[in-house]
Design an enzyme around this catalytic site. Structure first.
Site, mmCIF file in Angstrom:
data_model
loop_
_atom_site.group_PDB
_atom_site.id
_atom_site.type_symbol
_atom_site.label_atom_id
_atom_site.label_comp_id
_atom_site.label_asym_id
_atom_site.label_seq_id
_atom_site.Cartn_x
_atom_site.Cartn_y
_atom_site.Cartn_z
ATOM 1 C CG ASP A 203 -2.098 0.968 1.066
ATOM 2 O OD1 ASP A 203 -2.515 1.231 -0.078
ATOM 3 O OD2 ASP A 203 -2.589 1.472 2.087
ATOM 4 C CB SER A 227 -6.444 2.726 -0.246
ATOM 5 O OG SER A 227 -5.093 3.142 -0.258
ATOM 6 C CD GLN A 277 -4.505 1.378 -3.300
ATOM 7 O OE1 GLN A 277 -4.059 2.500 -3.500
ATOM 8 N NE2 GLN A 277 -4.141 0.625 -2.269
#
Length: 286
Positions: A203, A227, A277
């Site tokens: 991430d 996110s 993502q």
């Protein structure tokens, strides 16, 4: 193992609080909310604790609410299916009774089969690059005092960016980024831990790829970034205490959302994991 790495390993070592229920502590990385990679890594650890003799091959999760890093997080695992080869788990992360994340993970018994992969893209050797922490120290005196620790703190995952950008003075660039990743210090020989650490690290620097063409970073004034979802596919064995190249691109941004893709390669060119993502990249005007 360095102290900061040991603390991260402990952060991922959840406490059982009932049948298929676990609890994890939260860490404060200097962000307003809990780092999404922490919740992802802990969720995968929770699911892995309910599976035997199989490793995760794919993970799909949605971020529902921001987390409070001053409170622990509870993880409920639901056993969706246990087949002869595959097992599927659903995980719900909660804090103060509210859902932060929901995700599904699939696990597979090890087996052989057809094998091919993309060729690793060109990248400079990690030993020739400065770490994010080193770059942070170079600009620390020029940033507000409350942000200096965020830039210079010791980190359990060392990140060495290729062609780094000053987050406070961004420039427009193609939608592509590369970083080398490695845990600080040797780790135990536990493949589940290595998967959870890669999940945690995946991430970092990811959503910023979709900001490159627009000359923005998460530090840019008026930007709201977060996110929205995250997916990982594990292809082959790897170690997080060896260098891994995280090669990322962003095919599209529209509607206040940026879409990002990534691949992790070992130094000798083996593709070990892939990620996607979608992120909120909303620009607040006025």
């Amino acid at each position: 193992m360095r102290e900061v790495t040991r603390k991260l390993v402990e952060l991922l070592d959840l406490s059982p609080i009932g049948d298929d229920h676990f609890q994890g502590e939260s860490e404060d990385l200097g962000f307003p909310h809990v780092f999404g990679g922490q919740v992802l890594g802990q969720a995968l650890m929770a699911a892995s604790r309910t599976v035997e003799n199989r490793l995760c091959h794919s993970l799909h999760a949605y971020f529902l609410r921001p987390g409070n890093h001053s409170m622990p997080i509870d993880y409920e695992v639901q056993r969706v299916r246990d087949g002869g080869t595959f097992a599927v788990r659903r995980v719900i992360a909660r804090q103060d009774g509210k859902e932060l994340l929901t995700g599904s993970m699939s696990f597979q018994v090890a087996e052989s089969g057809l094998d091919h992969q993309l060729t690793m893209p060109e990248a400079p050797d990690p030993e020739s690059l400065k770490s994010e922490q080193d770059w942070g120290k170079l600009i620390a005196e020029k940033v507000p005092e409350h942000l200096r620790d965020l830039l210079t703190r010791d980190r359990p995952i060392e990140i060495r960016p290729v062609n780094p950008m000053n987050p406070f003075k961004p420039e427009k660039r193609p939608p592509h980024r590369q970083n080398w990743f490695r845990a600080m210090g040797p780790l135990p020989d536990d493949p589940v831990l290595h998967q959870c650490l890669l999940t945690y690290a995946s991430d970092f620097t990811f959503l910023g790829t979709s900001l490159n063409p627009h000359g923005r970073t998460f530090m840019s004034k008026g930007m709201q970034v977060a996110s929205l979802d995250h997916a990982i596919w594990f292809h082959r064995d790897f170690r997080m205490d060896d260098w891994l190249l995280y090669d990322k691109d962003s095919p599209s941004a529209s509607g206040g959302r940026g879409f990002n893709r990534g691949n992790f390669f070992t130094q000798d060119g083996v593709l070990v994991a892939s990620t996607t993502q979608e992120a909120l990249i909303r620009e607040r005007l006025g």
